[in-house]
Scaffold this motif. Structure first.
Motif, PDB file in Angstrom:
ATOM      1  N   GLY A  66     148.867 -17.928  54.026  1.00 44.41           N
ATOM      2  CA  GLY A  66     148.577 -16.510  54.177  1.00 44.41           C
ATOM      3  C   GLY A  66     147.156 -16.271  54.633  1.00 44.41           C
ATOM      4  N   HIS A  67     146.217 -17.032  54.067  1.00 41.81           N
ATOM      5  CA  HIS A  67     144.821 -16.931  54.507  1.00 41.81           C
ATOM      6  C   HIS A  67     144.699 -17.287  55.985  1.00 41.81           C
ATOM      7  N   THR A  68     145.463 -18.269  56.415  1.00 38.74           N
ATOM      8  CA  THR A  68     145.399 -18.714  57.813  1.00 38.74           C
ATOM      9  C   THR A  68     145.982 -17.673  58.758  1.00 38.74           C
ATOM     10  N   PHE A  69     147.132 -17.117  58.377  1.00 35.65           N
ATOM     11  CA  PHE A  69     147.858 -16.235  59.293  1.00 35.65           C
ATOM     12  C   PHE A  69     147.628 -14.745  59.034  1.00 35.65           C
ATOM     13  N   GLY A  70     146.902 -14.404  58.000  1.00 37.62           N
ATOM     14  CA  GLY A  70     146.544 -13.008  57.799  1.00 37.62           C
ATOM     15  C   GLY A  70     147.511 -12.182  56.996  1.00 37.62           C
ATOM     16  N   PHE A  71     148.152 -12.774  56.000  1.00 37.47           N
ATOM     17  CA  PHE A  71     148.972 -11.969  55.094  1.00 37.47           C
ATOM     18  C   PHE A  71     148.624 -12.332  53.649  1.00 37.47           C
ATOM     19  N   ALA A  72     148.833 -11.374  52.772  1.00 37.71           N
ATOM     20  CA  ALA A  72     148.566 -11.585  51.347  1.00 37.71           C
ATOM     21  C   ALA A  72     149.840 -12.032  50.646  1.00 37.71           C
ATOM     22  N   VAL A  73     149.678 -12.597  49.464  1.00 37.34           N
ATOM     23  CA  VAL A  73     150.820 -13.058  48.665  1.00 37.34           C
ATOM     24  C   VAL A  73     150.685 -12.498  47.252  1.00 37.34           C
ATOM     25  N   GLU A  74     151.770 -11.960  46.732  1.00 37.27           N
ATOM     26  CA  GLU A  74     151.818 -11.518  45.342  1.00 37.27           C
ATOM     27  C   GLU A  74     153.041 -12.149  44.693  1.00 37.27           C
ATOM     28  N   ASP A  75     152.819 -12.826  43.565  1.00 39.35           N
ATOM     29  CA  ASP A  75     153.927 -13.438  42.848  1.00 39.35           C
ATOM     30  C   ASP A  75     153.915 -12.933  41.416  1.00 39.35           C
ATOM     31  N   GLY A  76     155.105 -12.907  40.836  1.00 40.48           N
ATOM     32  CA  GLY A  76     155.210 -12.401  39.468  1.00 40.48           C
ATOM     33  C   GLY A  76     155.947 -13.382  38.589  1.00 40.48           C
ATOM     34  N   PRO A  77     155.732 -13.297  37.271  1.00 38.18           N
ATOM     35  CA  PRO A  77     156.435 -14.186  36.335  1.00 38.18           C
ATOM     36  C   PRO A  77     157.919 -13.868  36.285  1.00 38.18           C
ATOM     37  N   LEU A  78     158.694 -14.859  35.877  1.00 37.59           N
ATOM     38  CA  LEU A  78     160.130 -14.643  35.728  1.00 37.59           C
ATOM     39  C   LEU A  78     160.378 -13.654  34.594  1.00 37.59           C
ATOM     40  N   LEU A  79     161.296 -12.742  34.820  1.00 35.76           N
ATOM     41  CA  LEU A  79     161.604 -11.728  33.819  1.00 35.76           C
ATOM     42  C   LEU A  79     162.420 -12.352  32.689  1.00 35.76           C
ATOM     43  N   ALA A  80     162.074 -12.009  31.458  1.00 32.90           N
ATOM     44  CA  ALA A  80     162.778 -12.550  30.298  1.00 32.90           C
ATOM     45  C   ALA A  80     162.889 -11.487  29.225  1.00 32.90           C
ATOM     46  N   GLU A  81     163.862 -11.676  28.345  1.00 31.25           N
ATOM     47  CA  GLU A  81     164.074 -10.745  27.243  1.00 31.25           C
ATOM     48  C   GLU A  81     164.675 -11.505  26.067  1.00 31.25           C
ATOM     49  N   GLU A  82     164.070 -11.348  24.911  1.00 28.84           N
ATOM     50  CA  GLU A  82     164.538 -12.021  23.698  1.00 28.84           C
ATOM     51  C   GLU A  82     164.695 -13.524  23.916  1.00 28.84           C
ATOM     52  N   GLY A  83     163.739 -14.097  24.634  1.00 25.56           N
ATOM     53  CA  GLY A  83     163.730 -15.534  24.852  1.00 25.56           C
ATOM     54  C   GLY A  83     164.628 -16.020  25.969  1.00 25.56           C
ATOM     55  N   THR A  84     165.366 -15.123  26.621  1.00 28.83           N
ATOM     56  CA  THR A  84     166.258 -15.497  27.716  1.00 28.83           C
ATOM     57  C   THR A  84     165.617 -15.162  29.054  1.00 28.83           C
ATOM     58  N   VAL A  85     165.383 -16.201  29.865  1.00 28.76           N
ATOM     59  CA  VAL A  85     164.850 -15.988  31.204  1.00 28.76           C
ATOM     60  C   VAL A  85     165.994 -15.538  32.105  1.00 28.76           C
ATOM     61  N   PHE A  86     165.796 -14.454  32.831  1.00 26.84           N
ATOM     62  CA  PHE A  86     166.843 -13.925  33.696  1.00 26.84           C
ATOM     63  C   PHE A  86     166.990 -14.833  34.919  1.00 26.84           C
ATOM     64  N   SER A  87     168.180 -15.386  35.102  1.00 24.97           N
ATOM     65  CA  SER A  87     168.431 -16.259  36.243  1.00 24.97           C
ATOM     66  C   SER A  87     169.904 -16.224  36.607  1.00 24.97           C
TER      67      SER A  87
END
Length: 313
Positions: free
Chosen positions: A143-164
């Motif tokens: 992204g730095h090379t080509f001119g775009f930004a990156v945003e990443d987020g954590p995996l969503l989870a609830e009551e110990g269960t990762v949503f997948s």
């Protein structure tokens, strides 16, 4: 929402965009969070939002015979994307040749040259390129090379269960459609075409619509379920949801061998043959049982219908 088959089908005058990438099978609550964030950021930046996904599932190309059960058919997936406010959907044919594209070429050819990404939104476990060599750190460097930004987020989870998608498939396979719906954010849907069965249900006073599904369906465990029979609208009319008792299995009372999905639509007797329909699974009622004759079976079927009415009321 615009739809393109292949990234080279993007309009030549396509302007800058916010792009999010993934298989997104199920379009579950975790996917919805990622896509919703991409849509929101695109609006903040005054550009279009684009979802990039793949067909067929990459696993089938990389490891033939390993195609996972499909949670959402392509058209349904597109409907869900559109409902999230996505401006454009780019479905990339996942071929053997494409699977050998390096991570660097993946970024240049898709994100830079054709989609003109100004921002790329992905999950923290995002991988891309040949042998999944690319990760979020590499994406940020490119992204730095080509001119775009990156945003990443954590995996969503609830009551110990990762949503997948994998977790949802495991719940559906176990017949726990309520747990699957909790992560999906809606009931699990199975689509298909109504075909002729043995006509035995009609003879017993409980006519059923037999569903012929597309390849690799995520069919719940054998048993009886409460759910909605979705009859798609005609002539511009919206779909109609009808309460149903859904049976999955081989009809052991009649020594059946073929596994089938069939729905008894309550208080309904129209001809459905040849129609494309869907089943939304709401609750598991019981497992599959072999009865010692017709009478105990009819008694149980009547009880099933009464329970469906209570659950869906």
């Amino acid at each position: 929402m615009q739809r393109w088959r292949g990234y080279d089908a993007a309009p030549v005058d396509w302007d800058r965009s916010v792009v999010t990438i993934g298989v997104f099978d199920g379009v579950h609550r975790g996917h919805q969070a990622t896509i919703g964030h991409a849509v929101a950021r695109a609006r903040e930046l005054g550009v279009k939002s684009v979802v990039v996904t793949f067909d067929p599932h990459p696993a089938e190309v990389v490891r033939p015979g390993s195609h996972p059960a499909v949670l959402t058919e392509p058209d349904r997936k597109a409907e869900l994307f559109a409902a999230l406010g996505v401006d454009a959907l780019c479905v990339v044919p996942f071929t053997g040749e494409f699977s050998r594209l390096s991570a660097e070429d993946f970024v240049h050819d898709i994100l830079v040259e054709h989609l003109r990404a100004t921002l790329v939104v992905v999950g923290e476990n995002f991988r891309f390129g040949h042998r999944a060599a690319g990760d979020v750190a590499l994406l940020e460097r490119l992204g730095h090379t080509f001119g775009f930004a990156v945003e990443d987020g954590p995996l969503l989870a609830e009551e110990g269960t990762v949503f997948s998608s994998t977790y949802i498939r495991s719940r559906i396979e176990a017949g726990d459609v309520a747990a699957a719906a909790k992560v999906l954010g809606r009931p699990h849907r199975l689509e298909g075409v109504v075909v002729r069965g043995d006509q035995r249900g009609r003879e017993l006073g409980f006519p059923t619509a037999n569903l012929l599904c597309p390849p690799y369906p995520a069919v719940p465990a054998d048993g009886v379920y409460a759910g909605w029979f979705i009859r798609y609208g005609r002539a511009g009319k919206p779909p109609v949801a009808l309460p149903s008792a859904i049976s999955v299995g081989t009809n052991p009372t009649f020594s059946g061998r073929e596994r089938r999905v069939e729905a008894h639509v309550l208080d309904f007797d129209d001809d459905l043959y040849g129609e494309r329909v869907a089943l939304d699974f709401v609750a598991h009622l019981r497992g599959q049982v072999k009865y010692d004759g017709i009478e105990p079976l009819l008694t149980q079927m009547s009880a099933d219908v009464a329970q469906v009415r209570r659950i869906l009321a």
